[in-house]
Design a protein around this motif. Structure first.
Motif, PDB file in Angstrom:
ATOM      1  N   ALA A  73       0.783  -1.210  -0.162  1.00 43.62           N
ATOM      2  CA  ALA A  73      -0.024  -0.095   0.043  1.00 43.62           C
ATOM      3  C   ALA A  73       0.941   1.199  -0.004  1.00 43.62           C
ATOM      4  CB  ALA A  73      -0.903  -0.113   1.238  1.00 43.62           C
ATOM      5  N   HIS A  74       1.962   1.249   0.826  1.00 46.82           N
ATOM      6  CA  HIS A  74       2.980   2.395   0.933  1.00 46.82           C
ATOM      7  C   HIS A  74       3.595   2.376  -0.678  1.00 46.82           C
ATOM      8  CE1 HIS A  74       2.897   3.709   4.736  1.00 46.82           C
ATOM      9  NE2 HIS A  74       3.061   2.545   5.472  1.00 46.82           N
ATOM     10  N   LEU A  75       3.941   1.587  -1.223  1.00 45.66           N
ATOM     11  CA  LEU A  75       4.511   1.422  -2.436  1.00 45.66           C
ATOM     12  C   LEU A  75       3.294   1.957  -3.450  1.00 45.66           C
ATOM     13  CD1 LEU A  75       6.505  -1.906  -2.821  1.00 45.66           C
ATOM     14  CD2 LEU A  75       7.408   0.471  -2.726  1.00 45.66           C
ATOM     15  N   TRP A  76       2.253   1.484  -3.412  1.00 46.89           N
ATOM     16  CA  TRP A  76       1.164   2.338  -4.134  1.00 46.89           C
ATOM     17  C   TRP A  76       0.892   3.682  -3.943  1.00 46.89           C
ATOM     18  CZ3 TRP A  76      -4.591  -0.002  -3.324  1.00 46.89           C
ATOM     19  CH2 TRP A  76      -5.399   0.554  -4.246  1.00 46.89           C
ATOM     20  N   LEU A  77       0.942   4.015  -2.852  1.00 48.27           N
ATOM     21  CA  LEU A  77       0.921   5.591  -2.560  1.00 48.27           C
ATOM     22  C   LEU A  77       1.984   6.382  -3.180  1.00 48.27           C
ATOM     23  CD1 LEU A  77      -0.604   5.371   1.004  1.00 48.27           C
ATOM     24  CD2 LEU A  77      -1.709   6.509  -1.184  1.00 48.27           C
ATOM     25  N   LYS A  78       3.174   5.745  -3.017  1.00 49.48           N
ATOM     26  CA  LYS A  78       4.376   6.479  -3.655  1.00 49.48           C
ATOM     27  C   LYS A  78       4.155   6.711  -5.161  1.00 49.48           C
ATOM     28  CE  LYS A  78       8.177   5.861  -0.695  1.00 49.48           C
ATOM     29  NZ  LYS A  78       9.272   4.825  -0.276  1.00 49.48           N
ATOM     30  N   GLU A  79       3.827   5.564  -5.770  1.00 40.37           N
ATOM     31  CA  GLU A  79       3.427   5.441  -7.256  1.00 40.37           C
ATOM     32  C   GLU A  79       2.841   6.371  -7.689  1.00 40.37           C
ATOM     33  OE1 GLU A  79       4.528   0.679  -7.869  1.00 40.37           O
ATOM     34  OE2 GLU A  79       2.569   1.554  -8.224  1.00 40.37           O
ATOM     35  N   LEU A  80       1.447   6.422  -7.019  1.00 39.03           N
ATOM     36  CA  LEU A  80       0.400   7.466  -7.257  1.00 39.03           C
ATOM     37  C   LEU A  80       0.835   8.934  -7.253  1.00 39.03           C
ATOM     38  CD1 LEU A  80      -2.582   5.628  -5.438  1.00 39.03           C
ATOM     39  CD2 LEU A  80      -2.201   5.832  -7.858  1.00 39.03           C
ATOM     40  N   ALA A  81       1.979   9.079  -6.163  1.00 37.93           N
ATOM     41  CA  ALA A  81       2.362  10.572  -6.081  1.00 37.93           C
ATOM     42  C   ALA A  81       2.936  10.954  -7.464  1.00 37.93           C
ATOM     43  CB  ALA A  81       3.365  10.645  -4.916  1.00 37.93           C
ATOM     44  N   GLN A  82       3.633  10.101  -8.269  1.00 39.32           N
ATOM     45  CA  GLN A  82       4.025  10.433  -9.503  1.00 39.32           C
ATOM     46  C   GLN A  82       3.207  10.259 -10.613  1.00 39.32           C
ATOM     47  OE1 GLN A  82       6.985   7.376  -9.386  1.00 39.32           O
ATOM     48  NE2 GLN A  82       8.059   8.423  -7.813  1.00 39.32           N
ATOM     49  N   GLU A  83       1.807  10.151 -10.291  1.00 39.99           N
ATOM     50  CA  GLU A  83       1.135   9.950 -11.523  1.00 39.99           C
ATOM     51  C   GLU A  83      -0.310  10.629 -11.089  1.00 39.99           C
ATOM     52  OE1 GLU A  83       0.473   6.099 -13.625  1.00 39.99           O
ATOM     53  OE2 GLU A  83       1.915   5.300 -12.335  1.00 39.99           O
ATOM     54  N   PRO A  84      -0.394  11.839 -11.389  1.00 40.74           N
ATOM     55  CA  PRO A  84      -1.552  12.799 -11.045  1.00 40.74           C
ATOM     56  C   PRO A  84      -2.752  12.187 -11.265  1.00 40.74           C
ATOM     57  CG  PRO A  84       0.048  14.158 -11.821  1.00 40.74           C
ATOM     58  CD  PRO A  84       0.655  12.919 -11.998  1.00 40.74           C
ATOM     59  N   ARG A  85      -2.897  11.676 -12.588  1.00 38.76           N
ATOM     60  CA  ARG A  85      -4.210  11.306 -13.091  1.00 38.76           C
ATOM     61  C   ARG A  85      -4.552  10.195 -12.374  1.00 38.76           C
ATOM     62  NH1 ARG A  85      -5.134  10.064 -19.331  1.00 38.76           N
ATOM     63  NH2 ARG A  85      -5.218  12.328 -19.566  1.00 38.76           N
ATOM     64  N   ARG A  86      -3.973   9.081 -12.062  1.00 39.72           N
ATOM     65  CA  ARG A  86      -4.312   8.061 -11.134  1.00 39.72           C
ATOM     66  C   ARG A  86      -4.444   8.151  -9.899  1.00 39.72           C
ATOM     67  NH1 ARG A  86      -0.292   3.171 -11.259  1.00 39.72           N
ATOM     68  NH2 ARG A  86      -1.594   2.497  -9.752  1.00 39.72           N
ATOM     69  N   GLN A  87      -3.691   9.421  -9.568  1.00 35.45           N
ATOM     70  CA  GLN A  87      -3.726   9.702  -8.046  1.00 35.45           C
ATOM     71  C   GLN A  87      -5.326   9.974  -7.752  1.00 35.45           C
ATOM     72  OE1 GLN A  87      -1.579  12.989  -6.981  1.00 35.45           O
ATOM     73  NE2 GLN A  87      -1.428  12.329  -4.751  1.00 35.45           N
ATOM     74  N   ALA A  88      -5.758  11.020  -8.440  1.00 36.95           N
ATOM     75  CA  ALA A  88      -7.132  11.381  -8.221  1.00 36.95           C
ATOM     76  C   ALA A  88      -8.226  10.155  -8.036  1.00 36.95           C
ATOM     77  CB  ALA A  88      -7.781  12.244  -9.367  1.00 36.95           C
ATOM     78  N   GLU A  89      -7.832   9.070  -8.891  1.00 29.78           N
ATOM     79  CA  GLU A  89      -8.894   8.059  -9.149  1.00 29.78           C
ATOM     80  C   GLU A  89      -8.666   6.888  -7.749  1.00 29.78           C
ATOM     81  OE1 GLU A  89     -11.013   6.345 -11.505  1.00 29.78           O
ATOM     82  OE2 GLU A  89     -11.522   8.524 -11.944  1.00 29.78           O
ATOM     83  N   GLU A  90      -7.120   6.729  -7.647  1.00 24.70           N
ATOM     84  CA  GLU A  90      -7.082   5.598  -6.654  1.00 24.70           C
ATOM     85  C   GLU A  90      -6.707   6.036  -5.092  1.00 24.70           C
ATOM     86  OE1 GLU A  90      -4.398   2.999  -8.499  1.00 24.70           O
ATOM     87  OE2 GLU A  90      -5.403   3.315 -10.448  1.00 24.70           O
ATOM     88  N   LYS A  91      -6.164   7.333  -4.973  1.00 20.62           N
ATOM     89  CA  LYS A  91      -5.513   7.574  -3.701  1.00 20.62           C
ATOM     90  C   LYS A  91      -6.322   7.333  -2.429  1.00 20.62           C
ATOM     91  CE  LYS A  91      -4.634  11.930  -2.724  1.00 20.62           C
ATOM     92  NZ  LYS A  91      -4.278  13.302  -2.602  1.00 20.62           N
ATOM     93  N   ILE A  92      -7.572   7.412  -2.379  1.00 19.39           N
ATOM     94  CA  ILE A  92      -8.700   7.120  -1.424  1.00 19.39           C
ATOM     95  C   ILE A  92      -8.376   5.494  -1.091  1.00 19.39           C
ATOM     96  CG2 ILE A  92     -10.876   7.259  -0.630  1.00 19.39           C
ATOM     97  CD1 ILE A  92     -10.998   9.911  -2.207  1.00 19.39           C
ATOM     98  N   ARG A  93      -8.606   4.849  -2.133  1.00 17.48           N
ATOM     99  CA  ARG A  93      -8.713   3.397  -2.143  1.00 17.48           C
ATOM    100  C   ARG A  93      -7.527   3.074  -1.395  1.00 17.48           C
ATOM    101  NH1 ARG A  93     -10.613   2.119  -7.835  1.00 17.48           N
ATOM    102  NH2 ARG A  93     -10.551   4.364  -8.271  1.00 17.48           N
TER     103      ARG A  93
END
Lengths: 226, 779
Positions: A73-93
Motif C-alpha cells: 500500500a505504501h508503494l502504491w501511494l508512492k507510485e500514485l504520487a508520481q501519477e497525478p491522473r491515477r492519483q485522483a482515482e485511486e489515492k483514497i482506495r
C-alpha cells in the motif's frame, strides 16, 4: 473412460494458461489466470510482479499477510504520487487499504491517521470527482468497514456508492447492491428493505444484451425465477 | 389468594384529587390538618401561615409575624395552639381562635439560627424543634422557661417527632443519624445510623409500633420498635422530603422531589399508589385526623388534597373482600350499583349485561383515552370480540347499522386468533381502546373532575335517556333513526371495522406483551396511546415487543451526590444570601469576625436560592440518524426512543427530542402527536457529521443551563458513533459537552457482543443493546 468433471478441467486449463503467461513474461495475464483457477497465493505473486497493487493489496489482506499489504500500500501511494491522473482515482482506495492493513496489524495510531486522511479526502473528493470514481471510493470505504468490522461504515459506504452510481451506471449499481446484500446478511430488516428497493429498479439501458444481463442480475438478487 | 396490599392497591387506583388544588402565591413548605379536621394549615415562602377550611379553596385566614420562610407547623393536641418554626429562628405559638401569637426566639452567636422541624408531644406538655446548629430544643408548654438543649447531632436537625406515649422524641438530620431521646431525663437513648444518608423526616406511627424516617437516598425506612427489624420502602425516584402515617397506622404517605406523592401499605411495605399532579418538589404531606383525606404541599405553589374516602369502610371492606376472594375486588361499588340499576335498560346490546364486572374490567383499560367510551359500547365490543362461535350470524338488511356492525365483528378473521391467544380482560380492554382510538363520544355531560368510570356511565345514561324520550316515530323516521348508531357515528364505525381487518396476530401479541410488562416502571396504557396500532410498522411488532420486555430493566435513577440542604439542594457556595442559608463553616468564626464577614459580604452562603429559581428538570433524548443507521439499527433506535420517552415522561420535568445525523434537528416536544409521527418517519439521507451538530448542541445546552436546575442528555446511538472523532476541535467540544450536563448513552449493536467497549468518553453511563439472531439483550 472415466469422465473428468468440467470444473476440474477448467481449473487445470487456467493453471496451464497461468504458467504459460508467466513464462512468456506477461504477469498480468498470468495473475488473472491464477485468480480464475482459485490460486490466490500464486495470483498475489504474479500481481506484485506485474505491479498491480490495486488487486494485490486486497488479496494480501484476505490472506492475512498484513505487513506485506502495508508495504504494498505504501508503494502504491508512492507510485500514485508520481501519477497525478491515477492519483485522483485511486489515492483514497490506497489509503483505506493501508488503514485496514495497519489496523489489522495492530498499529492503531498509524491506522487512524491513514483512515482520517482518507475520510477527509473522500468528503472533499465527493464534491469534485465524477460519479463513477465517487461510487468506487465509497465502496472502498464499505470494504474497509467489512475488514475492520464497522457495520456503520458498511452501511454508509454502500448507500453512498449506490447513490453515486444512480441510474446511470446500472451494472455497477447492481454489482454494488449484490456485495451490499452479502455483507449485511445478518441484518434482516436492511436486507428486506434493500431487496424491495432492488425490485423497484427499472433497467434503462437501450442495449439489448446489457438489459438482459441487468434483468438476470436483478432476478438473482431479488430471488425471482424467470 | 389476593393479598391485602393488592386489594389496597386496586382500591387506590380510584384515588382522585379532592377538589381543585389550593393555590399559593409562593412555594409551600409545610402543611398540616387541625386535630378536629376542620382546618388545613400551610406555611410558605411568603412568611405567613395560611388557614383554609377543608373542602374549600378560598383562603380562610392568614397569620403574619415571621420574617422568614415558615419551615414547619404542628398543632397542639387541643387544636387551639399551632406552632410554626421559621427560618428567622423563631417559633410562634399561635392561638387559632384569636390569631394572636407568643414568640419564642433562640439566639446563638447573636444570630438567630433557622429552626426546621417542630412537633408537639401527644399530651401537649412539651414541644420540640430541630435547629441548624444540630441541637434539638425542647420546651415545656406550661413553664415557658428556656429550652432544654439535646446535644448529639453533628449537623442540622430537619425533623423531630414524639412517640405516641410521649416518652420519647426522635430527631433526624444532616449528620446521617436518627436519634431517640428520653423526654423525661433528656438523655439520648439510641442512635440509628444504618441508612448512611441524610434524614429529612421522622415520624412515629400512631399505634406506637413503628418509627419511620425518610432519607435523601430515595428510601423510606420503617423500624419495628418491638423487634428492631426494619424494612425499606423503595419506589421514589428522588429524595423523600416528608412522610406521615395514617391515623390507623396502616398507611404511610410520602412526598418527594420526584414530584410525586406515594401511598404505602405499612404491613407489606408495598407501594399502593403514586398520586400524580404536582409539578415540582413535594415538600410536606399530612393525613387528616379521620384518614379520609391527605394533603401535600409543593414547590409548584399548590397544596393538593387527596380523597382517600374508599378507605372509609376499610375494616368491613377487608372482611368482605377476604371472605370472597373469587370476586374481583377492584370494582367501584358505586359503579356496580349504577350498572345494576340500569341493567334492564341496556337495550342496545345484543346480549344482556349479565356480567357487569367483566364489562367494567374492559372499561378500565380504555379510561386513558381522551374521551372515555360509554360503558354500553365497551360492553358490546368486548362481548362480541370474545363471543363463542358465529353460527347464529344471520344478518338481515333491516338490522340497524350498529347491530350489523356488532354481528360483523364476530366474523372478523382475527377473532379466532383472539381466542387462541387467550387475552385476559385487561388485554381485551386495551384492544378495545386501540380500536376506538380517535373516536369522539358525546360530551353532553362534561365532568372533568369526575371519575372517568362514572363519566362513562353518565354517557350511557344520557344515551338511554335520549332513547327513552323518543316517542314512536313514523315509519320513514324510524328508518332514519335506525341508521344512526347510538354510540358511534358512521365514520368511527368504519374506522373500527378497518382496524379490526388490519389487526394481525403479531399485533395482538404485541398488545399482550405490552400489557404484561411490569407496571411499576412502565405505563402500558400510555405506551399504547403513544404507539397506536395504525402507525406501528407491521414488520416491527416483534422488535417492539422485545424492547418492551427489556426496557423496564433500564433505570434513569441518578444522584448528583452533592450536599443537600433542607430546602432543596444547593450547587456551590455564594456570597449572597440570608442568615437561614449561611454556610455552616461560617459559625466557626468568632462572633465579631462573623459579623464583620457578613457586613462586608465576605461570608459564604449555600447557593440554594439562586438554584431554587430553576428547579425544573430538562431531559434531551438524542437519536442518531443518517445512513450509518439504516435497517435494524435504525428501527431499534426509534423503538428505544419511544421507550425512553415513555419512561421519562413519568419522571416529570421537560422532555425534548432531536435527531443527530448529518445535522442536528431542533429539539421538539416528543409528546405532541406530530412530533411522534416525525419520530417514526424522519429520514436522513446523509452520513454522520459531528462538528457542526456538536457545536449547535453545545449552544443549546448552554441556553438551557441558565434556566434548568437539572439537565440530562440521553443518547440512543450506534456503538461506533463518533468513533472517528480525532480532530482537536472535536475533542475540545466533546469535553465541553461532558462538563455541561450529564450524558448517558444506549449503544445499539448487531451481532455478537464485542469485547471492545463502545466509545464512551463523553458519557457518564452507558448500556449496550445487542441484537443477535433476532433476539435483543441488554449489557
Amino acid at each position: 473412460m472415466e469422465k473428468i468433471p468440467k470444473k476440474l478441467l477448467k481449473n487445470d486449463l487456467w493453471q496451464r494458461a497461468a504458467r504459460h503467461f508467466g513464462k512468456a513474461g506477461r504477469p498480468s495475464e498470468s495473475a488473472a489466470a491464477w485468480l480464475a483457477a482459485g490460486h490466490d497465493e500464486e495470483a498475489i505473486s504474479a500481481l506484485i510482479q506485474a505491479g498491480d497493487r490495486t488487486q494485490a493489496t486486497p488479496l494480501l489482506l484476505k490472506a492475512k499477510r498484513y505487513k506485506e499489504a502495508t508495504e504494498q500500500a505504501h508503494l502504491w501511494l508512492k507510485e500514485l504520487a508520481q501519477e497525478p491522473r491515477r492519483q485522483a482515482e485511486e489515492k483514497i482506495r490506497a489509503r483505506l487499504i493501508l488503514a485496514a492493513a495497519l489496523h489489522l496489524d495492530h498499529q492503531p495510531d498509524q491506522a487512524h491517521a491513514a483512515y482520517d486522511t482518507a475520510r477527509e479526502e473522500l468528503t472533499q473528493g465527493t464534491k469534485k470527482s465524477p460519479p463513477l470514481t465517487n461510487g468506487r471510493n465509497w465502496e472502498a470505504l464499505a470494504a474497509y468497514g467489512v475488514r475492520v468490522k464497522r457495520p456503520d461504515l458498511i452501511r454508509l459506504g454502500y448507500e453512498k456508492a449506490l447513490t453515486a452510481y444512480g441510474q446511470t451506471f446500472n451494472l455497477q449499481r447492481l454489482r454494488c447492491a449484490g456485495e451490499y446484500l452479502e455483507n449485511i446478511s445478518e441484518d434482516f430488516h436492511l436486507t428486506k428493505e434493500l431487496k424491495e428497493r432492488l425490485a423497484g429498479w427499472q433497467p434503462q439501458s437501450s442495449m439489448k444484451r446489457e438489459r438482459e444481463r441487468l434483468w438476470e442480475a436483478l432476478a438473482k438478487f431479488t430471488g425471482e425465477e424467470n | 389468594m389476593t393479598s391485602l396490599s393488592t386489594i389496597l392497591s386496586e382500591q387506590a387506583a380510584q384515588i382522585t384529587p379532592h377538589g381543585t388544588p389550593v393555590r399559593h402565591s409562593e412555594r409551600v413548605y409545610c402543611v398540616t390538618f387541625s386535630p378536629d379536621g376542620r382546618y388545613l394549615v400551610s406555611g410558605s415562602v411568603n412568611r405567613q401561615v395560611n388557614i383554609w377550611e377543608v373542602g374549600t379553596t378560598e383562603l380562610s385566614d392568614y397569620m403574619k409575624g415571621h420574617t422568614k420562610f415558615v419551615w414547619s407547623l404542628a398543632f397542639a393536641p387541643d387544636g387551639k395552639t399551632l406552632a410554626s418554626a421559621s427560618g428567622d429562628g423563631t417559633i410562634f405559638l399561635w392561638d387559632i381562635e384569636t390569631r394572636s401569637y407568643y414568640r419564642i426566639e433562640e439566639s446563638h452567636y447573636a444570630i438567630s439560627l433557622p429552626l426546621y422541624g417542630v412537633a408537639f408531644s401527644p399530651k401537649g406538655d412539651y414541644f420540640a424543634a430541630g435547629c441548624l446548629d444540630g441541637i434539638v430544643r425542647l420546651w415545656s408548654t406550661a413553664s415557658r422557661r428556656p429550652p432544654w438543649k439535646l446535644k448529639g447531632h453533628k449537623n442540622e436537625v430537619y425533623s423531630v417527632a414524639f412517640s405516641p406515649d410521649g416518652r420519647f422524641l426522635a430527631s433526624g438530620g444532616n449528620d446521617f443519624t436518627v436519634r431517640i431521646w428520653n423526654v423525661a431525663n433528656k438523655n439520648e437513648e439510641e442512635i440509628l445510623t444504618r441508612h448512611g444518608c441524610r434524614v429529612t423526616s421522622v415520624t412515629f406511627s400512631p399505634d406506637g409500633r413503628f418509627l419511620a424516617y425518610a432519607s435523601t437516598n430515595t428510601h423510606i425506612y420503617i423500624v419495628n420498635l418491638a423487634s428492631g427489624e426494619s424494612q425499606i420502602l423503595s419506589g421514589h425516584q428522588g429524595l423523600v422530603w416528608s412522610i406521615a402515617f395514617s391515623p390507623d397506622s396502616r398507611l404511610l404517605i410520602s412526598g418527594s422531589n420526584d414530584y410525586s406523592v406515594r401511598l404505602w401499605d405499612v404491613e407489606s411495605g408495598r407501594q399502593i399508589q403514586t398520586l400524580e399532579g404536582h409539578q415540582d418538589d413535594v415538600n410536606s404531606v399530612a393525613f387528616s385526623p379521620d384518614g379520609l383525606l391527605a394533603a401535600s404541599a409543593s414547590d409548584d405553589r399548590t397544596v393538593r388534597v387527596w380523597d382517600l374516602s374508599m378507605f372509609n369502610e376499610r375494616p368491613e371492606t377487608y372482611l368482605r373482600l377476604v371472605a370472597n376472594q373469587e370476586k374481583e375486588t377492584a370494582i367501584d361499588k358505586k359503579l356496580l350499583h349504577f350498572i345494576n340499576t340500569h341493567r334492564r335498560s341496556l337495550n342496545y346490546s345484543l346480549e344482556p349485561l349479565s356480567n357487569p364486572e367483566t364489562s367494567v374490567k374492559w372499561l378500565r383499560s380504555t379510561l386513558k383515552m381522551k374521551s372515555p367510551p360509554p360503558l354500553g359500547l365497551v360492553h358490546d365490543l368486548g362481548l362480541n370480540l370474545t363471543a363463542e362461535g358465529s353460527d347464529f350470524l344471520n344478518l338481515s338488511r333491516d338490522d340497524p347499522p350498529y347491530h350489523r356492525f356488532l354481528l360483523e365483528l364476530r366474523s372478523a378473521p382475527i377473532i379466532k386468533e383472539l381466542k387462541e391467544l387467550k387475552l385476559n380482560a385487561g388485554e381485551i380492554g386495551m384492544l378495545i381502546a386501540q380500536l376506538l382510538e380517535g373516536a369522539k363520544f358525546s360530551d353532553s355531560c362534561p365532568a372533568p373532575e369526575d371519575r372517568p368510570l362514572i363519566q362513562s356511565c353518565r354517557l350511557l345514561e344520557a344515551a338511554l335517556r335520549e332513547n327513552r324520550s323518543k316517542t314512536k316515530p313514523p315509519d320513514e323516521n324510524r328508518q332514519r333513526e335506525n341508521n344512526k348508531s347510538p354510540f358511534l357515528n358512521s365514520k368511527d364505525l368504519d374506522n373500527v371495522k378497518r382496524r379490526l381487518q388490519d389487526l394481525t396476530k403479531s399485533k395482538l401479541r404485541f398488545l399482550k406483551d405490552l400489557y404484561a410488562t411490569p407496571k411499576e416502571s412502565w405505563d402500558a396504557d400510555r405506551l399504547a396511546e403513544m404507539i397506536p396500532l395504525d402507525s406501528l410498522p407491521p414488520t416491527l411488532t416483534d422488535l417492539y415487543s422485545q424492547l418492551l420486555t427489556i426496557t423496564p430493566k433500564l433505570t434513569f435513577h441518578d444522584h448528583r451526590g452533592s450536599q443537600t440542604s433542607s430546602c432543596g439542594g444547593y450547587h456551590g457556595l455564594t456570597h449572597k444570601g440570608g442568615l437561614d442559608n449561611l454556610a455552616l463553616s461560617e459559625y466557626l468564626y468568632p462572633d465579631a469576625l462573623l459579623q464583620h464577614r457578613i457586613l462586608n459580604r465576605e461570608a459564604l452562603y449555600y447557593g440554594r436560592e439562586g438554584e431554587r429559581e430553576k428547579r425544573r428538570r430538562m431531559t434531551l433524548i438524542i437519536t442518531q440518524s443518517g445512513l450509518e443507521m439504516s435497517g435494524t439499527t435504525n428501527h431499534l433506535a426509534r423503538a428505544m426512543t419511544l421507550a425512553a420517552i415513555t419512561i421519562l415522561r413519568n419522571l416529570g420535568g421537560d422532555l425534548r427530542h432531536s435527531f443527530f445525523g448529518s445535522c442536528w434537528t431542533t429539539p421538539s416536544d416528543p409528546l405532541k402527536h406530530n412530533n411522534r409521527q416525525k419520530l417514526l418517519s424522519w429520514q436522513d439521507n446523509e452520513g454522520l457529521n459531528l462538528e457542526q451538530p456538536f457545536a449547535r448542541l453545545k449552544e443549546q445546552l448552554r441556553t438551557w443551563q441558565e434556566s434548568y436546575h437539572r439537565l440530562d442528555v440521553l443518547w440512543i446511538i450506534d456503538r461506533h458513533f463518533a468513533a472517528d472523532r480525532r480532530s482537536n476541535t472535536l475533542k475540545r467540544t466533546i469535553k465541553e459537552l461532558h462538563n455541561l450536563c450529564r450524558h448517558r448513552a444506549w449503544f445499539i449493536s448487531l451481532g455478537p457482543s464485542s469485547p471492545v467497549p463502545p466509545a464512551t468518553d463523553f458519557c457518564h453511563h452507558h448500556k449496550q443493546i445487542i441484537m443477535q439472531n433476532g433476539k435483543i439483550k441488554l449489557l
